[in-house]
Write a protein that holds these residues in place. Sequence first.
Motif, mmCIF file in Angstrom:
data_model
loop_
_atom_site.group_PDB
_atom_site.id
_atom_site.type_symbol
_atom_site.label_atom_id
_atom_site.label_comp_id
_atom_site.label_asym_id
_atom_site.label_seq_id
_atom_site.Cartn_x
_atom_site.Cartn_y
_atom_site.Cartn_z
ATOM 1 N N THR A 44 0.835 -1.207 0.000
ATOM 2 C CA THR A 44 0.000 0.000 0.000
ATOM 3 C C THR A 44 0.865 1.251 0.000
ATOM 4 O OG1 THR A 44 -1.803 -1.129 1.160
ATOM 5 C CG2 THR A 44 -1.738 1.278 1.303
ATOM 6 N N ALA A 45 1.904 1.258 0.832
ATOM 7 C CA ALA A 45 2.792 2.418 0.895
ATOM 8 C C ALA A 45 3.469 2.650 -0.450
ATOM 9 C CB ALA A 45 3.833 2.212 1.996
ATOM 10 N N ASP A 46 3.993 1.591 -1.048
ATOM 11 C CA ASP A 46 4.639 1.716 -2.361
ATOM 12 C C ASP A 46 3.702 2.344 -3.381
ATOM 13 O OD1 ASP A 46 6.981 0.594 -1.446
ATOM 14 O OD2 ASP A 46 6.593 -1.394 -2.269
ATOM 15 N N GLN A 47 2.490 1.809 -3.427
ATOM 16 C CA GLN A 47 1.530 2.268 -4.433
ATOM 17 C C GLN A 47 1.152 3.724 -4.233
ATOM 18 O OE1 GLN A 47 -1.680 -0.532 -3.935
ATOM 19 N NE2 GLN A 47 -0.778 -2.060 -5.318
ATOM 20 N N ARG A 48 0.837 4.095 -2.997
ATOM 21 C CA ARG A 48 0.354 5.449 -2.744
ATOM 22 C C ARG A 48 1.473 6.484 -2.910
ATOM 23 N NH1 ARG A 48 -3.422 6.479 -4.499
ATOM 24 N NH2 ARG A 48 -3.423 8.459 -3.347
ATOM 25 N N ILE A 49 2.674 6.169 -2.416
ATOM 26 C CA ILE A 49 3.782 7.120 -2.545
ATOM 27 C C ILE A 49 4.165 7.286 -4.006
ATOM 28 C CG2 ILE A 49 6.220 7.516 -2.005
ATOM 29 C CD1 ILE A 49 5.689 6.152 0.721
ATOM 30 N N TRP A 50 4.263 6.179 -4.743
ATOM 31 C CA TRP A 50 4.663 6.274 -6.148
ATOM 32 C C TRP A 50 3.638 7.042 -6.969
ATOM 33 C CZ3 TRP A 50 8.698 6.273 -9.015
ATOM 34 C CH2 TRP A 50 8.586 6.126 -10.397
ATOM 35 N N LYS A 51 2.369 6.772 -6.747
ATOM 36 C CA LYS A 51 1.333 7.461 -7.515
ATOM 37 C C LYS A 51 1.353 8.962 -7.225
ATOM 38 C CE LYS A 51 -3.535 7.209 -8.838
ATOM 39 N NZ LYS A 51 -4.794 6.424 -8.729
ATOM 40 N N THR A 52 1.529 9.331 -5.968
ATOM 41 C CA THR A 52 1.544 10.742 -5.608
ATOM 42 C C THR A 52 2.804 11.425 -6.134
ATOM 43 O OG1 THR A 52 0.333 10.146 -3.585
ATOM 44 C CG2 THR A 52 1.239 12.369 -3.687
ATOM 45 N N TYR A 53 3.915 10.719 -6.109
ATOM 46 C CA TYR A 53 5.149 11.254 -6.678
ATOM 47 C C TYR A 53 4.986 11.524 -8.173
ATOM 48 C CZ TYR A 53 9.740 11.080 -8.910
ATOM 49 O OH TYR A 53 10.825 11.347 -9.705
ATOM 50 N N CYS A 54 4.413 10.569 -8.896
ATOM 51 C CA CYS A 54 4.207 10.760 -10.338
ATOM 52 C C CYS A 54 3.305 11.958 -10.620
ATOM 53 C CB CYS A 54 3.611 9.491 -10.948
ATOM 54 S SG CYS A 54 4.750 8.097 -10.995
ATOM 55 N N ARG A 55 2.293 12.123 -9.782
ATOM 56 C CA ARG A 55 1.397 13.265 -9.945
ATOM 57 C C ARG A 55 2.144 14.574 -9.714
ATOM 58 N NH1 ARG A 55 -3.815 14.629 -6.078
ATOM 59 N NH2 ARG A 55 -4.233 16.700 -6.935
ATOM 60 N N LEU A 56 3.004 14.595 -8.686
ATOM 61 C CA LEU A 56 3.780 15.797 -8.390
ATOM 62 C C LEU A 56 4.696 16.151 -9.570
ATOM 63 C CD1 LEU A 56 4.732 17.903 -6.222
ATOM 64 C CD2 LEU A 56 6.520 16.268 -5.636
ATOM 65 N N VAL A 57 5.362 15.156 -10.113
ATOM 66 C CA VAL A 57 6.271 15.408 -11.233
ATOM 67 C C VAL A 57 5.497 15.902 -12.452
ATOM 68 C CG1 VAL A 57 7.847 14.307 -12.873
ATOM 69 C CG2 VAL A 57 8.036 13.814 -10.418
ATOM 70 N N GLU A 58 4.357 15.287 -12.710
ATOM 71 C CA GLU A 58 3.547 15.687 -13.867
ATOM 72 C C GLU A 58 3.078 17.139 -13.713
ATOM 73 O OE1 GLU A 58 -0.541 14.291 -16.208
ATOM 74 O OE2 GLU A 58 0.172 13.197 -14.455
#
Length: 525
Positions: A373-387
Amino acid sequence: MRYLLDHDIDLAAFAQDLCKKRSLTALSPLNIQRQFMDSFDWRLYKANVALELELAPGHRKLLWKLTDNSSPDLVFPVPRAKLGFAADLREGPLKDRLAPLLEMRKLIAQLTITTHRQPLCLRDQEGKTLLTLNLEHHQLQDADGQKVEPLPPCLTVEAVRGYDNAFAVCIDYLENKLQLSPSDTSLFQDGLVRLGRYAGDYSSKVKLVLEPSLPAAETTRTILRTLYTTMLRNESGTIQDIDSEFLHDFRVAGRRTRSALSQIKNVLPQTEVDIFKSEFAWLGQITGPTRDMDVYLLDFEKYRNLLPELLKPALDPLKTFLTRHQRSEQQKMVRALRSKRYRDLKKNYTAFLEQETPDSEPPAKAQQPTKKTADQRIWKTYCRLVEEGRAIHPESPAEDLHELRKTGKKLRYLMEFFQSLYPAEDIKALIKSLKLLQENLGNFQDLEVQTHALQGFANQMQQEKIGSVDTFLAMGALCLHLNEQQQQARTEFAERFAAFDDDINRDAFQQLFHKTSRSSMKSKG
């Protein structure tokens, strides 16, 4: 030196015996109140400092001690005013030491101990004092001033400079003849243990040790309970307005709670999640105006220093205005925090945190391992931030940077919640790089808000007939300075974001949170 004695010892008889066998003279007994002072978040202790206030008839002193005993104790005269903010102290050595450690925090009595002391003095034939033994018994008070069971009695030995031999002989007698053992703890530590506490037992930081394989729902409740505990620990200080950081930490815990409820998705019952997201949003709204006024008052000297010398005095009416409105907003906030709605929120939220995830039809990811869960949520939010960050260009509106700031805050909270699941050095480095970006975005947002607020304050002050023409000229000049600083922050954004979005950082995020796909986050351009 300090020696603990048996609880049931007869101190009067023990004193008589010592006086007889060691040729000691009993002096007049003293009743002393000792207050062990620090900020609520232990800023002195974290700086290796212990500050002890001793009060007795004809005996008032403030002891500044280094907890590692790396230098002799310092003794300061007790200020006439009650110890509180360093800024309120008279100029001098005490203020010089306290101000950089405490900053905006207020000294409070972390512990109060009433001591009955019987001094026993060893003198030579000329009447010079060679050393003093103190027999002491103590009564401990909790934070509310309520007495609890007494602490163990003790014997302390005070050496006198130049009489080392007398001190050595005394220690030898106590340890070899009387079989006393020196204590490896201080009176302060003993008192905290008696209260079930320890020095440094409060921090606003999220410090959790999580189990990667536990169900995500269980871990999320642990995170929420930790945040709720922090919020409650700051509640009383917020209502009493002891210092501004109680409200700050109260609000941050609430904001982190909203973020956890929103960002750790599909692990808790959605109906209740939506209710508490709404209620904690309300909590943010009712505490926001007071915090805003706190911030303006904390920054007031910084504002003043932006102005030329001739205009600095003209800003004083603004401080009067801010102080008045802070008190008004504080009163409104206190009423809300004593309302039925707030009491119901606490009662219902406590029950929610104690619930177990239902066996029948649990949320989709309730049983998913925490690490996944942590991997998924952190990665998704990171990708959103970069985008979002890559989409910003020099002509982008301020709102785009504000939204990026919000996304950055969500990412940071997630990383802090789950950081114990990852190698410490790796995740701390990524959090640090994110903080640098957030610092820029936060400055940009804050400067814009402050400029608009000052313009609004000027209008209110004119309506309330506070200030002169020079005051409003000074406020106008201040707004120009803040606007210049905001533009500087805007100019620096591209460089800050590029540093966050470089290949090294990107690979580090991917390695920690998204090892399964090395190609899903491409380099910019």
